[in-house]
Design an enzyme around this catalytic site. Structure first.
Site, mmCIF file in Angstrom:
data_model
loop_
_atom_site.group_PDB
_atom_site.id
_atom_site.type_symbol
_atom_site.label_atom_id
_atom_site.label_comp_id
_atom_site.label_asym_id
_atom_site.label_seq_id
_atom_site.Cartn_x
_atom_site.Cartn_y
_atom_site.Cartn_z
ATOM 1 N N LYS A 194 0.828 -1.205 0.000
ATOM 2 C CA LYS A 194 0.000 0.000 0.000
ATOM 3 C C LYS A 194 0.870 1.267 0.000
ATOM 4 C CE LYS A 194 -2.699 1.035 3.867
ATOM 5 N NZ LYS A 194 -2.659 2.459 4.213
ATOM 6 N N SER A 195 1.889 1.274 0.835
ATOM 7 C CA SER A 195 2.742 2.478 0.931
ATOM 8 C C SER A 195 3.409 2.773 -0.407
ATOM 9 C CB SER A 195 3.834 2.269 1.984
ATOM 10 O OG SER A 195 3.278 2.189 3.257
ATOM 11 N N GLY A 238 -5.278 8.308 5.291
ATOM 12 C CA GLY A 238 -4.376 9.345 5.807
ATOM 13 C C GLY A 238 -3.196 9.540 4.877
ATOM 14 N N ARG A 265 -8.296 12.883 12.167
ATOM 15 C CA ARG A 265 -6.863 12.563 12.233
ATOM 16 C C ARG A 265 -6.034 13.834 12.084
ATOM 17 N NH1 ARG A 265 -5.386 7.273 9.061
ATOM 18 N NH2 ARG A 265 -3.519 7.530 10.319
ATOM 19 N N SER A 324 7.107 10.227 11.262
ATOM 20 C CA SER A 324 6.023 9.866 10.348
ATOM 21 C C SER A 324 6.538 9.851 8.914
ATOM 22 C CB SER A 324 4.857 10.865 10.459
ATOM 23 O OG SER A 324 4.029 10.759 9.309
ATOM 24 N N GLN A 336 4.744 9.415 6.304
ATOM 25 C CA GLN A 336 3.814 10.154 5.432
ATOM 26 C C GLN A 336 4.215 11.626 5.382
ATOM 27 O OE1 GLN A 336 -0.048 9.428 7.116
ATOM 28 N NE2 GLN A 336 -0.088 7.289 6.457
ATOM 29 N N ASP A 340 2.413 -0.502 12.044
ATOM 30 C CA ASP A 340 1.242 -1.144 11.423
ATOM 31 C C ASP A 340 1.118 -2.626 11.801
ATOM 32 O OD1 ASP A 340 0.609 1.249 10.243
ATOM 33 O OD2 ASP A 340 1.485 0.754 8.300
ATOM 34 N N ARG A 399 -6.081 2.723 18.325
ATOM 35 C CA ARG A 399 -5.797 1.274 18.334
ATOM 36 C C ARG A 399 -5.470 0.748 19.726
ATOM 37 N NH1 ARG A 399 -2.837 0.868 12.384
ATOM 38 N NH2 ARG A 399 -4.819 0.814 11.253
ATOM 39 N N ARG A 440 -7.025 -2.855 10.148
ATOM 40 C CA ARG A 440 -6.038 -3.712 10.814
ATOM 41 C C ARG A 440 -6.609 -4.351 12.082
ATOM 42 N NH1 ARG A 440 -1.955 -2.785 7.332
ATOM 43 N NH2 ARG A 440 -1.473 -0.628 6.839
#
Ligand code: S3P
Length: 443
Positions: free
Chosen positions: A38-39, A109, A137, A181, A183, A329, A360, A402
């Site tokens: 996915k990343s 996100g 978020r 992070s 991202q 993750d 989470r 997840r």
């Protein structure tokens, strides 16, 4: 006739949500190949959009998150076609088109944060929106550095989406990220392409380096040493052809499931093994799981290979510091198998878990308790004692992919039947997850 270990209950619990029923298994055996990481899929799609030429991707992520990225790119005037897992992107060069509508990032996100980096450098105004979870978020982490580069932002209360971005000419910054992070790091490096001068970003803990690897694959020069990455502005990107390796964070659920049974024998083909993503393999190995890796290859700076797993007797682990950041993750599945280990698993320095698709720490503790486990919820993690027996229960995914997948794993060793509500959340990263797991669980 025995009933299958996993049944997908077509009965809708709520109008838009499905329930999956999981029964205990005896072991996990067989082979599987996974949809693309996915990343990497997000990054290749975004950079393909601003590159010159046609980018051809195979094994693109099947998840809804990467579909959100593609949909946003279409709204920005980028032409692409998709045939199953093959995606062809006709690069628009560095300049995208002003969108006629808000860019809907769905639950993703990654889409909102990384696309912000590209939109900051575009000569138009755009608006990014998301679903209920994404709308809670934190976005200040991209707003602060991208504003320092010259973009103008409007956000909702507390720095939450929707985000309005007035892009334009940017100037380079030297930015020390307060939160680790990947991202945010990618967003700043993507914006750096549109900035005058050299952009420098350093992170408190080294996170996944797919942004750096992808930029280099598309022909940009990126300097990457230790925790610091640098990119000079004004570089043009060239299209690539790539087959995206299987998603290691999806593999994690199968690795966790196999680890639960001493008799398991599982082979996962062609999975991403980038060292900034594959720490779970070391942790499982240290806990007593048999792991071997063959057919190592590298494409566009991303290591991949085949992983063979055999079950063992799980000891336990403490995950903290830099490990937590690179395993962020994979913590849901580690928490899900923790009660079945001998000594339990403690997770620290994981406050970031509170701002993922769900909180989470709460989702994991609530579901583990519903299944009869003792769990200590900490401000920055969880302490889950080992040698516990769990029972089936009615639990909820909290709308978080997840969490849905982690509890399908926990349920395989529980006594009785587990019903996971809103299990369709798994489509965010892996739509075929429950079928794939069902095919590998032996009863
Ligand atoms: C991702 C980075 C991580 C991770 C997310 C994907 C990425 O998030 O949890 O699933 O592709 O860069 P943060 O950057 O918020 O740590």
């Amino acid at each position: 006739m025995k009933s299958p270990a996993l049944t997908i209950d077509s009965r809708l619990m709520k109008e838009t949500s499905s329930c999956v029923v999981v029964r205990p298994g005896r072991n996990v055996a067989g082979q599987l190949s996974l949809p693309g990481d996915k990343s990497i899929s997000h990054r290749y799609a975004m950079l393909g959009a601003i590159a010159e030429g046609t980018t051809r991707l195979e094994n693109f992520s099947a998840g809804a998150d990467c579909a959100s990225t593609l949909a946003c790119l279409r709204t920005l005037g980028v032409k692409w076609e998709r045939d199953g897992s093959k995606v062809t992107i006709h690069g628009a060069g560095p300049r995208l088109s002003a969108p006629a509508a808000a860019l809907d990032c769905g639950n993703s996100g990654s889409t909102m944060r990384m696309l912000s980096g590209i939109l900051a450098g575009q000569e138009f105004t755009s608006e990014l929106i998301g679903d209920e979870s994404l709308s809670r978020r934190p976005m200040a982490r991209v707003i602060t550095p991208l504003s320092a580069m010259g973009a103008k932002f409007e956000a909702g209360d507390g720095g939450w989406p929707p985000l309005k971005i007035v892009g334009g000419r940017l100037q380079a910054i030297n930015y020390k990220m307060p939160v680790a992070s990947a991202q945010v790091k990618s967003a700043i490096l993507f914006a750096g392409l549109f900035a005058g001068g050299e952009t420098i970003v350093s992170e408190p803990i080294r996170t996944r380096d797919h942004g750096e690897q992808a930029l280099a694959a598309f022909g940009a020069e990126v300097k990457h040493t230790g925790n610091e990455s640098r990119i000079a502005g004004g570089q043009n990107l060239r299209a690539i052809e790539a087959a995206i390796p299987g998603d290691i964070s999806s593999a994690a659920f199968f690795l966790g499931a196999a680890a639960l049974f001493p008799e398991s024998q599982l082979v996962i083909n062609d999975v991403l093994l980038n060292p900034t993503r594959a720490r779970l393999l070391d942790i499982l190995l240290a806990m007593g799981v048999g792991i071997s890796v063959t057919q190592l290859e590298e494409q566009h700076g991303e290591l991949r290979g085949t992983v063979q797993v055999s079950g063992g007797h799980l000891t336990g682990a403490t995950i903290s510091g830099a490990d937590t950041a690179v395993l962020i993750d994979e913590i849901p599945v580690l928490a899900a198998i923790a009660p079945y280990t001998a000594k339990g698993i403690e997770i620290r320095d994981a406050r970031e878990l509170r701002v993922k698709e769900s909180d989470r720490i709460v989702s994991l503790a609530t579901n583990l308790r519903a299944m009869g486990a003792r769990v200590e919820e900490l401000d920055d993690g969880l302490r889950i004692p080992g040698s516990q027996e769990l029972h089936g229960a009615e639990i909820d995914s909290f709308g978080d992919h997840r969490i849905a997948m982690a509890f399908a794993v926990a349920a395989l060793r529980a006594e009785g039947t587990t019903k996971i509500g809103r299990a369709d959340a798994a489509v965010i990263s892996y739509p075929g997850f429950f079928e794939a797991l069902k095919n590998l669980v032996q009863r």
